[in-house]
Design a protein around this motif. Structure first.
Motif, short mmCIF file in Angstrom:
data_model
loop_
_atom_site.label_atom_id
_atom_site.label_comp_id
_atom_site.label_asym_id
_atom_site.label_seq_id
_atom_site.Cartn_x
_atom_site.Cartn_y
_atom_site.Cartn_z
N LEU A 22 10.52 4.97 -11.92
CA LEU A 22 9.80 5.98 -11.52
C LEU A 22 10.50 7.09 -11.99
CD1 LEU A 22 7.41 6.64 -9.66
CD2 LEU A 22 8.84 6.74 -7.67
N VAL A 23 11.88 7.13 -11.80
CA VAL A 23 12.70 8.56 -12.18
C VAL A 23 12.22 8.81 -13.60
CG1 VAL A 23 14.97 9.53 -12.37
CG2 VAL A 23 14.40 8.20 -10.43
N ARG A 24 12.32 7.84 -14.44
CA ARG A 24 12.46 8.07 -15.80
C ARG A 24 10.79 8.49 -16.27
NH1 ARG A 24 15.16 3.10 -19.08
NH2 ARG A 24 17.31 3.80 -18.85
N ARG A 25 9.79 7.83 -15.59
CA ARG A 25 8.41 8.36 -15.88
C ARG A 25 8.26 9.83 -15.30
NH1 ARG A 25 2.93 4.88 -15.07
NH2 ARG A 25 1.65 6.64 -15.24
N THR A 26 8.67 10.06 -14.10
CA THR A 26 8.59 11.43 -13.69
C THR A 26 9.22 12.56 -14.76
OG1 THR A 26 8.83 10.44 -11.46
CG2 THR A 26 8.90 12.91 -11.53
N ARG A 27 10.45 12.07 -15.28
CA ARG A 27 10.89 13.10 -16.10
C ARG A 27 10.08 13.11 -17.41
NH1 ARG A 27 17.15 10.98 -16.02
NH2 ARG A 27 17.65 11.82 -13.83
N ARG A 28 9.76 12.07 -17.94
CA ARG A 28 8.73 12.01 -19.17
C ARG A 28 7.68 12.99 -18.86
NH1 ARG A 28 6.81 6.60 -20.08
NH2 ARG A 28 8.95 6.31 -19.96
N THR B 253 7.77 5.69 -2.32
CA THR B 253 7.78 4.69 -2.68
C THR B 253 9.02 3.74 -2.33
OG1 THR B 253 7.22 5.67 -4.84
CG2 THR B 253 8.02 3.50 -5.14
N ASN B 254 9.83 4.31 -2.04
CA ASN B 254 11.14 3.55 -1.56
C ASN B 254 10.95 3.05 -0.04
OD1 ASN B 254 13.27 3.23 -3.33
ND2 ASN B 254 13.48 5.25 -3.24
N ILE B 255 10.22 3.94 0.75
CA ILE B 255 9.58 3.50 2.01
C ILE B 255 8.97 2.23 2.14
CG2 ILE B 255 8.18 4.06 4.02
CD1 ILE B 255 8.97 7.09 3.53
N GLY B 256 7.84 2.04 1.04
CA GLY B 256 7.02 1.00 0.76
C GLY B 256 7.91 -0.26 0.49
N LEU B 257 8.88 0.17 -0.70
CA LEU B 257 9.97 -1.00 -1.23
C LEU B 257 10.88 -1.51 -0.06
CD1 LEU B 257 11.08 0.39 -4.70
CD2 LEU B 257 10.12 -2.05 -3.98
N ALA B 258 11.18 -0.61 0.86
CA ALA B 258 12.22 -1.15 1.78
C ALA B 258 11.63 -1.78 2.92
CB ALA B 258 12.81 0.49 2.67
N ALA C 180 0.86 -1.15 -0.05
CA ALA C 180 0.06 -0.23 -0.19
C ALA C 180 0.88 1.21 -0.22
CB ALA C 180 -0.90 -0.13 1.36
N LEU C 181 2.06 1.07 0.63
CA LEU C 181 2.98 2.46 0.87
C LEU C 181 3.44 2.78 -0.51
CD1 LEU C 181 4.39 2.00 4.63
CD2 LEU C 181 3.27 3.85 3.66
N MET C 182 3.88 1.46 -1.18
CA MET C 182 4.68 1.61 -2.27
C MET C 182 3.78 2.17 -3.41
SD MET C 182 6.55 -1.35 -4.50
CE MET C 182 5.03 -2.15 -5.18
N LEU C 183 2.43 1.68 -3.60
CA LEU C 183 1.55 1.91 -4.50
C LEU C 183 1.00 3.42 -4.12
CD1 LEU C 183 -0.87 -1.06 -4.87
CD2 LEU C 183 0.84 -0.40 -6.26
N ALA C 184 0.97 3.86 -2.96
CA ALA C 184 0.55 5.27 -2.84
C ALA C 184 1.74 6.25 -3.23
CB ALA C 184 0.56 5.50 -1.20
N GLY C 185 2.96 5.64 -2.95
CA GLY C 185 4.10 6.55 -3.59
C GLY C 185 4.30 6.88 -5.25
N LEU C 186 3.76 5.62 -5.70
CA LEU C 186 3.87 5.31 -7.30
C LEU C 186 2.72 6.30 -7.64
CD1 LEU C 186 4.37 1.40 -7.86
CD2 LEU C 186 6.03 3.62 -7.96
N SER C 187 1.79 6.30 -7.08
CA SER C 187 0.68 7.30 -7.62
C SER C 187 0.92 8.65 -7.23
CB SER C 187 -0.75 6.84 -7.10
OG SER C 187 -1.14 7.33 -5.81
N ALA C 188 1.77 9.00 -6.26
CA ALA C 188 1.97 10.59 -6.10
C ALA C 188 3.21 10.50 -6.71
CB ALA C 188 2.07 10.58 -4.64
N ARG C 189 3.87 9.76 -7.31
CA ARG C 189 5.05 10.11 -7.99
C ARG C 189 6.23 10.65 -7.25
NH1 ARG C 189 2.64 7.95 -11.12
NH2 ARG C 189 1.68 8.28 -13.15
N SER C 190 6.10 9.90 -5.85
CA SER C 190 7.04 10.25 -4.93
C SER C 190 8.01 9.25 -4.62
CB SER C 190 6.27 10.37 -3.39
OG SER C 190 7.27 10.37 -2.56
N LEU C 191 9.36 9.70 -5.08
CA LEU C 191 10.30 8.44 -4.72
C LEU C 191 10.79 8.03 -3.34
CD1 LEU C 191 13.65 9.38 -6.83
CD2 LEU C 191 12.19 7.36 -7.05
#
Lengths: 452, 186
Positions: free
Chosen positions: A441-447, A398-403, A384-395
């Motif tokens: 995520l970085v590539r998508r944010t840049r795009r 997202t990394n908190i969820g991934l960790a 849930a933390l990772m998905l929320a980070g991805l949808s907010a485009r927040s590295l």
């Protein structure tokens, strides 16, 4: 030109300090305040020159005051009682004079008020220490600390002294243990924290952006959980230690919620250096979510051991405090659940797992069931933390969820009866997933920045 | 808050701080000047208090009173009535709920204990168990005391008691103040 720039920075700092109050008085909403902050880049403002003065002033006061305490601790045998009494009163009067002068002539100068208040704080301690030493006044370190903090807390309010408030928070940590066998059972710690709480609440709401408020906030976010755990879990019988899971999960969820509530008044919401309560709450909650995936930390295996412990007063007090601390986070979790913000709902719902899991294990004796519950929760929280980070485009989010997911997977792979090769491959896979998601995520944010 | 009110309240705080410090000095000074001296047999050791410096931790013979603790006084602070034994050392002769109308007393925490099988006693926490010393003297004081203790060098604390307030005045070993005893032995 430089003067023009300096004037602009002064105005921007004024605007930064005004925003929380404007949000609180509903002149602006939180989102508008955030947009103003971003527009004027208020987060990157340099601190003015008097902050440097404040830091050096406070450091000077700290060194001089602490040095005086050490010089006094030498216990000068050559000095008679009248000389020692005169020194203890003289020290106090000198520090009071300096603080009084700061209040009279420079009440708006943080450097003056903070430094003189810190000097008064330390000289009060030195004076009480010298009197105790001269007359061999009895009592443990906790008695001395209680007298010291009681005499100093009002100065925190009058001189608006955040560094002295931090010193009081640290000194108060001596109370739970050293006064445990006294008539207050160490609960004088709560009196000191309660006396400082209104000031803390006031400054974190009104002057959240200031460096010294941040310092005090970090001090409070770190010391209060330590102090409360010393007070509630380290009782003389030691049985309340069993309640570490419900107590800490409730405490960290409450800290996270407090940080989030502060964010509603205009401060930032993302965990980081500027959000001590959110950061400490989040890290603590994630840590305990992972602890609950093991079977050892759960307290009771039988109804007998649970019933025996629950008869102890200190266990009842710790349980009562855990339930009280958990009430608000659980209420907020329900509201987040209704709004389908699953990451927040799961995070704030952590105390429920601890409060349900402990009696469930005692009633059923099924360690596997509780472990599965803990693992399912940690997995859901990480996702849930990772998905929320991805949808907010927040590295960061997202990394908190991934960790969280990575630590969970690694812990399970190390637990499982697998060969070294399988464990190694699993770890490599987790590492690749970690890097892969970040790159994506970085590539998508840049795009998106190029083609919004 | 207006500056005048802030300054007024600050003045009040200063007065409270000075009152606490001053009254503490005055009460203890009064006890030292007017109090009755008692000699408490002791055995010193030397720990460190971070803020108040080195001190000699004291344990007293008089802590164990050969009297049973009345049931009504269990878990309470009691008033211990003071007197002297034949050797001139302090002894506690009575434990009661109220302060005596005459004579000196201490207000102490008491728990039931035993001196031996069938010999009930009461264990007291005497309110003077630290004697602060200059940092260079305290370790030597403990070492010398331990060496002399084997040869039965008596150590006792002189405590002045005034209206129930005990103030530890000095610590004597071999009939000398402990600081002189340490310096003479160096």
């Amino acid at each position: 030109m430089a003067e023009e720039h300096g004037k602009r920075e002064r105005h921007l700092r004024w605007l930064r300090d005004e925003l929380p109050e404007l949000v609180e008085r509903e002149v602006l909403d939180g989102a508008a305040a955030q947009r103003i902050r971003a527009h004027y880049a208020l987060g990157t403002l340099r601190e003015p020159r008097n902050v440097a003065l404040l830091i050096f002033g406070a450091l000077g006061a700290l060194l001089v005051g602490a040095g005086l305490i050490l010089i006094i601790a030498h216990n000068w045998d050559q000095l008679g009682r009248p000389v020692r009494a005169a020194i203890s009163i003289g020290l106090l009067v000198a520090a009071q004079g300096l603080a009084g002068f700061a209040l009279w002539r420079h009440p708006r100068s943080a450097a003056w008020t903070e430094s003189s208040a810190l000097f008064l704080t330390l000289c009060t301690g030195a004076s009480v220490a010298l009197i105790s030493q001269t007359y061999n006044i009895q009592g443990e370190l906790g008695d001395f600390m209680l007298t010291w903090t009681a005499l100093v807390v009002p100065a925190v309010y009058l001189l608006r002294a955040r560094v002295s408030a931090l010193v009081c928070l640290v000194l108060a940590l001596f109370l739970p243990e050293t006064r445990q066998r006294e008539s207050d059972f160490g609960f004088s710690y709560l009196l000191v924290i309660g006396a400082l709480a209104p000031y803390l609440a006031l400054v974190v709401r009104r002057q959240a952006g200031q460096a010294r408020t941040l310092l005090l906030s970090w001090g409070a976010a770190l010391t209060i959980p330590i102090g409360l755990s010393m007070l509630l879990l380290s009782g003389p019988a030691g049985d309340a230690e069993d309640l570490a899971l419900p107590f800490f999960s409730a405490l960290f969820a409450a800290s996270y919620l407090f940080g989030q509530r502060l964010a509603e008044s205009g401060a930032t919401r993302v965990p980081g250096f500027t959000t001590p309560f959110t950061s400490v709450g989040l890290l603590g909650a994630l840590g305990f979510a992972l602890v609950m995936t093991f079977d050892d930390p759960w307290p009771w295996r039988t109804t007998f051991s649970m019933a025996r412990d629950l008869r102890e007063l200190e266990v009842q007090v710790a349980l009562g405090c855990s339930v009280l601390l958990a009430a608000q986070p659980l209420r907020a979790a329900l509201a987040h659940l209704r709004a389908r913000r699953f990451d927040q709902a799961l995070l704030l719902g952590l105390p429920l797992l601890a409060l349900v899991g402990a009696p469930l294990l005692a009633l059923t004796g099924a360690e596997l069931l509780v472990m599965l519950l803990g693992n399912a929760y940690a997995l859901a929280l990480g996702v849930a933390l990772m998905l929320a980070g991805l949808s907010a485009r927040s590295l960061r989010q997202t990394n908190i969820g991934l960790a969280t997911l990575s630590v969970l997977f690694i812990a399970r792979f190390l637990d499982a009866e697998l060969s070294m090769i399988a464990r190694g491959v699993a770890m490599v896979a987790v590492g690749i997933a970690f890097v892969g998601v970040n790159v994506w995520l970085v590539r998508r944010t840049r795009r998106e920045e190029v083609h919004p | 808050m207006s500056p005048r009110i802030s300054l007024g309240l600050f003045g009040l705080l200063c007065a409270v701080q000075l009152f606490v410090a001053g009254s503490s000095i005055a009460r203890h000074e009064l006890a030292l000047r007017r109090g009755t001296p008692y000699r408490f047999e002791t055995a010193p050791v030397d720990p460190l208090d971070l803020f108040r410096g080195r001190y000699v931790q004291l344990r007293f013979e008089a802590e164990v009173v050969p009297l049973p603790l009345p049931d009504a006084l269990r878990g309470e602070h009691v008033y211990a009535v003071l007197s002297e034994d034949a050797r001139g050392f302090a002894r506690i002769t009575k434990l009661q709920a109220e302060p005596p109308t005459r004579g000196d007393y201490l207000h102490v925490r008491a728990v039931p204990s035993f001196r031996g099988p069938g010999e009930p006693a009461t264990l007291l926490t005497l309110p003077f168990d630290r004697f602060y010393m200059e940092e260079s003297l305290a370790p030597d004081a403990e070492r010398l005391y331990r060496e002399r203790a084997r040869g039965a060098a008596p150590a006792y604390a002189i405590v002045r008691v005034h209206e129930g307030l005990p103030v530890l005045e000095d610590l004597h070993v071999d009939g000398k103040p402990i600081a002189d005893f340490v310096r003479a032995a160096r």
